[in-house]
Design a protein around this motif. Structure first.
Motif, PDB file in Angstrom:
ATOM      1  N   LEU A   8       0.829  -1.192   0.000  1.00  0.00           N
ATOM      2  CA  LEU A   8       0.000   0.000   0.000  1.00  0.00           C
ATOM      3  C   LEU A   8       0.869   1.250   0.000  1.00  0.00           C
ATOM      4  O   LEU A   8       1.942   1.277   0.605  1.00  0.00           O
ATOM      5  CB  LEU A   8      -0.897   0.047   1.248  1.00  0.00           C
ATOM      6  CG  LEU A   8      -1.867  -1.098   1.505  1.00  0.00           C
ATOM      7  CD1 LEU A   8      -2.681  -0.800   2.755  1.00  0.00           C
ATOM      8  CD2 LEU A   8      -2.787  -1.304   0.323  1.00  0.00           C
ATOM      9  N   CYS A   9       0.347   2.269  -0.654  1.00  0.00           N
ATOM     10  CA  CYS A   9       0.897   3.613  -0.528  1.00  0.00           C
ATOM     11  C   CYS A   9      -0.224   4.502  -0.010  1.00  0.00           C
ATOM     12  O   CYS A   9      -1.349   4.450  -0.528  1.00  0.00           O
ATOM     13  CB  CYS A   9       1.413   4.120  -1.869  1.00  0.00           C
ATOM     14  SG  CYS A   9       1.924   5.857  -1.825  1.00  0.00           S
ATOM     15  N   LEU A  28      -2.748  -1.312  10.311  1.00  0.00           N
ATOM     16  CA  LEU A  28      -2.075  -2.066   9.242  1.00  0.00           C
ATOM     17  C   LEU A  28      -0.856  -2.805   9.781  1.00  0.00           C
ATOM     18  O   LEU A  28      -0.573  -3.944   9.369  1.00  0.00           O
ATOM     19  CB  LEU A  28      -1.665  -1.122   8.114  1.00  0.00           C
ATOM     20  CG  LEU A  28      -2.808  -0.492   7.307  1.00  0.00           C
ATOM     21  CD1 LEU A  28      -2.261   0.521   6.323  1.00  0.00           C
ATOM     22  CD2 LEU A  28      -3.620  -1.563   6.579  1.00  0.00           C
ATOM     23  N   LYS A  29      -0.133  -2.189  10.704  1.00  0.00           N
ATOM     24  CA  LYS A  29       1.050  -2.848  11.263  1.00  0.00           C
ATOM     25  C   LYS A  29       0.671  -4.094  12.049  1.00  0.00           C
ATOM     26  O   LYS A  29       1.423  -5.079  12.068  1.00  0.00           O
ATOM     27  CB  LYS A  29       1.817  -1.860  12.146  1.00  0.00           C
ATOM     28  CG  LYS A  29       2.575  -0.805  11.346  1.00  0.00           C
ATOM     29  CD  LYS A  29       3.365   0.125  12.264  1.00  0.00           C
ATOM     30  CE  LYS A  29       4.178   1.127  11.450  1.00  0.00           C
ATOM     31  NZ  LYS A  29       4.933   2.077  12.319  1.00  0.00           N
ATOM     32  N   LYS A  30      -0.497  -4.059  12.712  1.00  0.00           N
ATOM     33  CA  LYS A  30      -0.961  -5.269  13.406  1.00  0.00           C
ATOM     34  C   LYS A  30      -1.134  -6.420  12.424  1.00  0.00           C
ATOM     35  O   LYS A  30      -0.984  -7.589  12.786  1.00  0.00           O
ATOM     36  CB  LYS A  30      -2.294  -5.000  14.097  1.00  0.00           C
ATOM     37  CG  LYS A  30      -2.266  -4.002  15.226  1.00  0.00           C
ATOM     38  CD  LYS A  30      -3.688  -3.790  15.759  1.00  0.00           C
ATOM     39  CE  LYS A  30      -3.774  -2.714  16.807  1.00  0.00           C
ATOM     40  NZ  LYS A  30      -5.168  -2.467  17.248  1.00  0.00           N
ATOM     41  N   ILE A  35       3.931  -1.069   3.678  1.00  0.00           N
ATOM     42  CA  ILE A  35       3.620   0.267   3.174  1.00  0.00           C
ATOM     43  C   ILE A  35       4.827   0.761   2.393  1.00  0.00           C
ATOM     44  O   ILE A  35       5.961   0.718   2.878  1.00  0.00           O
ATOM     45  CB  ILE A  35       3.286   1.223   4.331  1.00  0.00           C
ATOM     46  CG1 ILE A  35       2.067   0.686   5.098  1.00  0.00           C
ATOM     47  CG2 ILE A  35       3.011   2.635   3.821  1.00  0.00           C
ATOM     48  CD1 ILE A  35       1.775   1.424   6.370  1.00  0.00           C
ATOM     49  N   SER A  36       4.595   1.215   1.161  1.00  0.00           N
ATOM     50  CA  SER A  36       5.704   1.525   0.263  1.00  0.00           C
ATOM     51  C   SER A  36       5.464   2.846  -0.453  1.00  0.00           C
ATOM     52  O   SER A  36       4.472   3.536  -0.219  1.00  0.00           O
ATOM     53  CB  SER A  36       5.861   0.400  -0.759  1.00  0.00           C
ATOM     54  OG  SER A  36       4.708   0.339  -1.588  1.00  0.00           O
ATOM     55  N   GLU A  37       6.390   3.188  -1.333  1.00  0.00           N
ATOM     56  CA  GLU A  37       6.231   4.352  -2.189  1.00  0.00           C
ATOM     57  C   GLU A  37       5.211   4.053  -3.277  1.00  0.00           C
ATOM     58  O   GLU A  37       4.957   2.894  -3.614  1.00  0.00           O
ATOM     59  CB  GLU A  37       7.571   4.738  -2.819  1.00  0.00           C
ATOM     60  CG  GLU A  37       8.654   5.096  -1.812  1.00  0.00           C
ATOM     61  CD  GLU A  37       8.285   6.295  -0.961  1.00  0.00           C
ATOM     62  OE1 GLU A  37       7.631   7.214  -1.499  1.00  0.00           O
ATOM     63  OE2 GLU A  37       8.639   6.312   0.230  1.00  0.00           O
ATOM     64  N   LEU A  43      -1.775  -0.792  -4.396  1.00  0.00           N
ATOM     65  CA  LEU A  43      -2.982  -0.043  -4.047  1.00  0.00           C
ATOM     66  C   LEU A  43      -2.577   1.281  -3.416  1.00  0.00           C
ATOM     67  O   LEU A  43      -1.791   1.315  -2.473  1.00  0.00           O
ATOM     68  CB  LEU A  43      -3.849  -0.838  -3.065  1.00  0.00           C
ATOM     69  CG  LEU A  43      -5.117  -0.127  -2.566  1.00  0.00           C
ATOM     70  CD1 LEU A  43      -6.100   0.104  -3.723  1.00  0.00           C
ATOM     71  CD2 LEU A  43      -5.797  -0.920  -1.462  1.00  0.00           C
ATOM     72  N   ASN A  44      -3.100   2.361  -3.969  1.00  0.00           N
ATOM     73  CA  ASN A  44      -2.890   3.687  -3.390  1.00  0.00           C
ATOM     74  C   ASN A  44      -4.134   4.075  -2.588  1.00  0.00           C
ATOM     75  O   ASN A  44      -5.260   3.924  -3.068  1.00  0.00           O
ATOM     76  CB  ASN A  44      -2.642   4.721  -4.485  1.00  0.00           C
ATOM     77  CG  ASN A  44      -1.365   4.430  -5.253  1.00  0.00           C
ATOM     78  OD1 ASN A  44      -0.303   4.261  -4.663  1.00  0.00           O
ATOM     79  ND2 ASN A  44      -1.471   4.354  -6.572  1.00  0.00           N
ATOM     80  N   ILE A  45      -3.916   4.581  -1.386  1.00  0.00           N
ATOM     81  CA  ILE A  45      -5.022   5.021  -0.535  1.00  0.00           C
ATOM     82  C   ILE A  45      -4.855   6.502  -0.249  1.00  0.00           C
ATOM     83  O   ILE A  45      -3.783   6.949   0.186  1.00  0.00           O
ATOM     84  CB  ILE A  45      -5.079   4.207   0.765  1.00  0.00           C
ATOM     85  CG1 ILE A  45      -5.470   2.756   0.459  1.00  0.00           C
ATOM     86  CG2 ILE A  45      -6.073   4.823   1.742  1.00  0.00           C
ATOM     87  CD1 ILE A  45      -5.568   1.866   1.665  1.00  0.00           C
TER      88      ILE A  45
END
Length: 736
Positions: A8-9, A28-30, A35-37, A43-45
């Motif tokens: 995800l970005c 999300l960390k759970k 999470i990326s560029e 998927l972009n949010i």
């Protein structure tokens, strides 16, 4: 159609968007999401604060196109709703994010108020052990299911009752809890009752000092009773004064008194309506709650339409409450009610969806009554239904599973949760759901080791284990009883005692040990207090399952108690007593025996008139071998009716077993097919003191009345018992 992503970005710009994104990333960390560029994301949010297009703070929109999700809302509240909606519809497996459906749309709630009472006081079995961080985490959890209101309270009785678990003074907590709620735009309701013997001037000044310290108050809930014993006109006068004080500091706050009637004023409801018909401007709405002056339909019909109604549903209690398990019939089996008691872990999605269907159309929303996290699933499902009454129930429970038990088998765990509700249907001995649900939770625990650190899963597993323990004990003890009765018939008292004293099998003892170990782990994980001694719950009735789990659920202890009594009798009287004991509930084919506990109200052939109360005895300390199972349920109401048949053309004797609540100023009437059987002081008729001493529990008595053969109509009997002042409390009757 499913959509699968790996990375995800996330794009967030202003302060509101960035703050919502912080909470989102924590979730999300759970779930171990990468999470990326933007260039490497699948998927972009995008978080977007939209102050113009959406109607209010509760609305949000989600746009999904070209592998981009856009969450839009006016405030942080709506953005939390939006990203939580996404998480509720996602499964997280093997490093993949699986969006189960296209969630594009604009979401507008049906109900304005969607909240839960999570008061910081000694009474709840969980909340008093929490710190601010845990409370804030629970705010976000509730908001994930579209909750928009939290309800707190000041000192419960005007002074601090801080216990050994509480980290803060109650009013110090109220101030900070309000501030924390405001950071996520969560509405704050304050439950603030009248105190008995407090002058209106004293009450006004105390509220003025408190309300100016609390940073956010959106609603004030003032109960008419429970507590507060003021007559309706004074109650409304106080409400108007409190409204003025509140709006000095929170000018947009709304004041909702509650039509909860003090028991000592029989015309309280009528007087309340008279006051509301004057349409005072200081009042903004009315609350329907426990101990209500009128049922929902009648209250709405009597209340001026100017005043919207807010519901105060009790989704936390199982017995001795407004909506007990199987609230339409109040037939929860005594074995469960005795051992699991009033506030055990109680997912009841099917039943509470029915409650919502019955009453939601009358209201602008609700704030539920809750005393801890044992009702956690009920809260989340209720909030979803308040947002959208057409929300599929299976989908609501699946949302709960996907959001809190990510990475598991959603369908299987959803079925297991529904299985817990099914396990409480009917006699445990006749319910296969108990075994299948227990097996399902054991398999889930083994297949997904991370669930052993998830307090929500452990609560559900704890319940499955308790249900299984109840079933195993019933089977084992009933077998002992049948064997012992054979020997009692032959007056072999010692052999019967030996049989009834047989140790429980290894599986039972191991399961019980595991249950107590879960109690300790759950206390450490979430602060739920499952007993009084070790975990400091307020009392045995407040979710102390470990204190009630061993309560009698068969007549084993009662038989041992009666055998001891038998041994105290002269030897030549023992055999006669044993015959009376073994034949206590037996009647001939043309006679009738009924027990509220053993036979349920539905078997009386007629629905009882009005709202009765089931004064359940089984989880109380006096269920320790002093009473047979047939006496555990006490029906409490102003009338009791039965339609029966199969009687011979002869005179009969009606014997009723009452709970003794005194006879002062009471007037009872018993009729048979309209003919008067008895009329006079309550508990009239003939007493059988020997029966009462030998075969009843202390605090109960028998009364017998003659029913002439002329009162029967072709062998049928329409029996009616009434008492209009204090009502009648009965648990059994015999017609012989």
């Amino acid at each position: 159609m499913q959509y699968i992503f790996k990375k995800l970005c996330i794009i967030a710009e202003n302060n509101i968007e960035v703050k919502a994104n912080e909470y989102f990333i924590k979730e999300l960390k759970k779930r171990n999401v990468t999470i990326s560029e933007a260039e490497s994301a699948s998927l972009n949010i995008v978080f977007r604060q939209d102050k113009d297009d959406l109607r209010d703070n509760d609305c949000y929109s989600i746009i999904f196109r070209n592998n981009t999700l856009i969450f839009s809302a006016k405030t942080i509240r709506g953005l939390i709703f939006a990203y939580s909606h996404f998480l509720r519809k996602c499964e997280f497996k093997n490093g993949k994010i699986i969006l189960t459906k296209d969630i594009s749309g604009t979401y507008v709630p049906e109900k304005k108020i969607r909240g839960h009472q999570i008061g910081y006081r000694t009474t709840p079995n969980t909340y008093d052990a929490w710190d601010y961080e845990q409370y804030f985490e629970y705010y976000l959890d509730m908001m994930a299911f579209t909750t928009n209101t939290c309800e707190h309270m000041p000192y419960e009785k005007g002074v601090s009752r801080r216990n050994c678990l509480m980290k803060y003074d109650e009013e110090e907590f109220l101030i900070e809890a309000s501030r924390l709620a405001d950071t996520v735009d969560l509405d704050v309701s304050v439950w603030h009752p009248n105190l008995d013997d407090e002058s209106i001037e004293e009450a006004v000044e105390k509220r003025r000092e408190l309300y100016k310290k609390v940073p956010r108050i959106d609603y004030l809930f003032i109960p008419g009773g429970d507590p507060g014993e003021y007559y309706a006109d004074e109650f409304i006068e106080r409400t108007k004064r409190f409204s003025e004080v509140l709006k000095e500091h929170h000018k947009n706050a709304l004041v909702f008194p509650s039509a909860q009637a003090p028991h000592k004023y029989h015309d309280w409801g009528d007087k309340l309506i008279e006051e509301l018909e004057k349409e005072p401007e200081e009042i903004d709405g009315l609350i329907m709650g426990p101990n209500h002056a009128y049922p929902m339909h009648e209250l709405r019909a009597k209340t001026p339409q100017k005043y919207p109604m807010r519901f105060y549903p009790d989704i936390t209690h199982n017995v001795r409450c407004e909506y007990p398990v199987h609230f339409l019939s109040d037939d929860w089996h005594y074995a469960f009610a005795s051992t699991l008691s009033r506030e055990s872990v109680n997912p009841r999605p099917v039943e509470f969806s029915l409650l919502h269907r019955l009453f939601s159309h009358y209201t602008v929303g609700s704030v539920s009554y809750s005393e801890g996290v044992h009702d956690d699933l009920n809260k989340m499902v209720w909030s979803l239904l308040e947002f959208d009454s057409t929300y599929p129930l299976n989908e609501a429970v699946s949302d709960y599973v996907r959001y809190f038990f990510y990475g598991t088998d959603t369908e299987y765990l959803t079925e297991a949760i529904f299985g817990l509700e099914k396990s409480w249907e009917g006699n445990p001995l006749n319910n296969p759901s108990i075994n299948s649900t227990y097996r399902a939770f054991c398999e889930l625990k083994n297949d997904y080791p991370a669930l052993s650190e998830n307090w929500r899963f452990l609560l559900l597993y704890f319940r499955a284990c308790c249900d299984k323990l109840v079933l195993e004990r019933m089977k084992f003890e009933n077998a002992l009883i049948e064997d012992a009765k054979y020997h009692l018939k032959n007056c072999d008292i010692q052999k019967a005692k030996e049989i009834l004293s047989t140790d429980y099998p290894e599986f039972y003892n191991d399961l019980r040990t595991e249950i107590f170990g879960l109690g300790e782990k759950l206390f450490n994980l979430i602060g739920i207090q499952l007993d009084v001694l070790h975990y400091h719950t307020d009392n045995w009735e407040r979710g102390a399952t470990l204190d009630t789990i061993d309560r009698p659920i068969t007549d084993k202890l009662w038989l041992l108690n009666r055998i001891s009594y038998c041994e105290s009798l002269p030897e030549d009287e023992q055999a006669v007593f044993l015959t009376r004991l073994l034949n206590r509930n037996k009647v001939a084919a043309d006679e009738y025996y009924y027990s509220v506990a053993l036979h349920e109200l539905v078997s009386l052939g007629v629905k009882q008139d009005g709202g009765f109360y089931m004064n359940f005895q089984g989880d109380r300390p006096n269920n320790d071998g002093r009473m047979p199972m047939s006496m555990l349920k006490v029906y409490d109401h102003f009338s009791f009716r039965a339609k029966l048949g199969g009687f011979s053309p002869r005179d009969y004797t009606l014997t009723v077993i009452y709970k003794d609540h005194g006879t002062e100023n009471t007037y009872q009437k018993i009729t048979a097919n309209g003919f008067t059987v008895y009329e006079g002081e309550s508990f009239g008729g003939e007493r059988n003191e020997k029966f009462d001493k030998e075969l009843l529990c202390d605090g109960f008595l028998s009364a017998s009345y003659k029913i002439n053969k002329e009162f029967f109509i072709n062998g049928t009997l329409d029996l009616l018992i009434t008492e209009d002042t204090k009502g009648i409390e009965l648990c059994e009757f015999f017609i012989k």
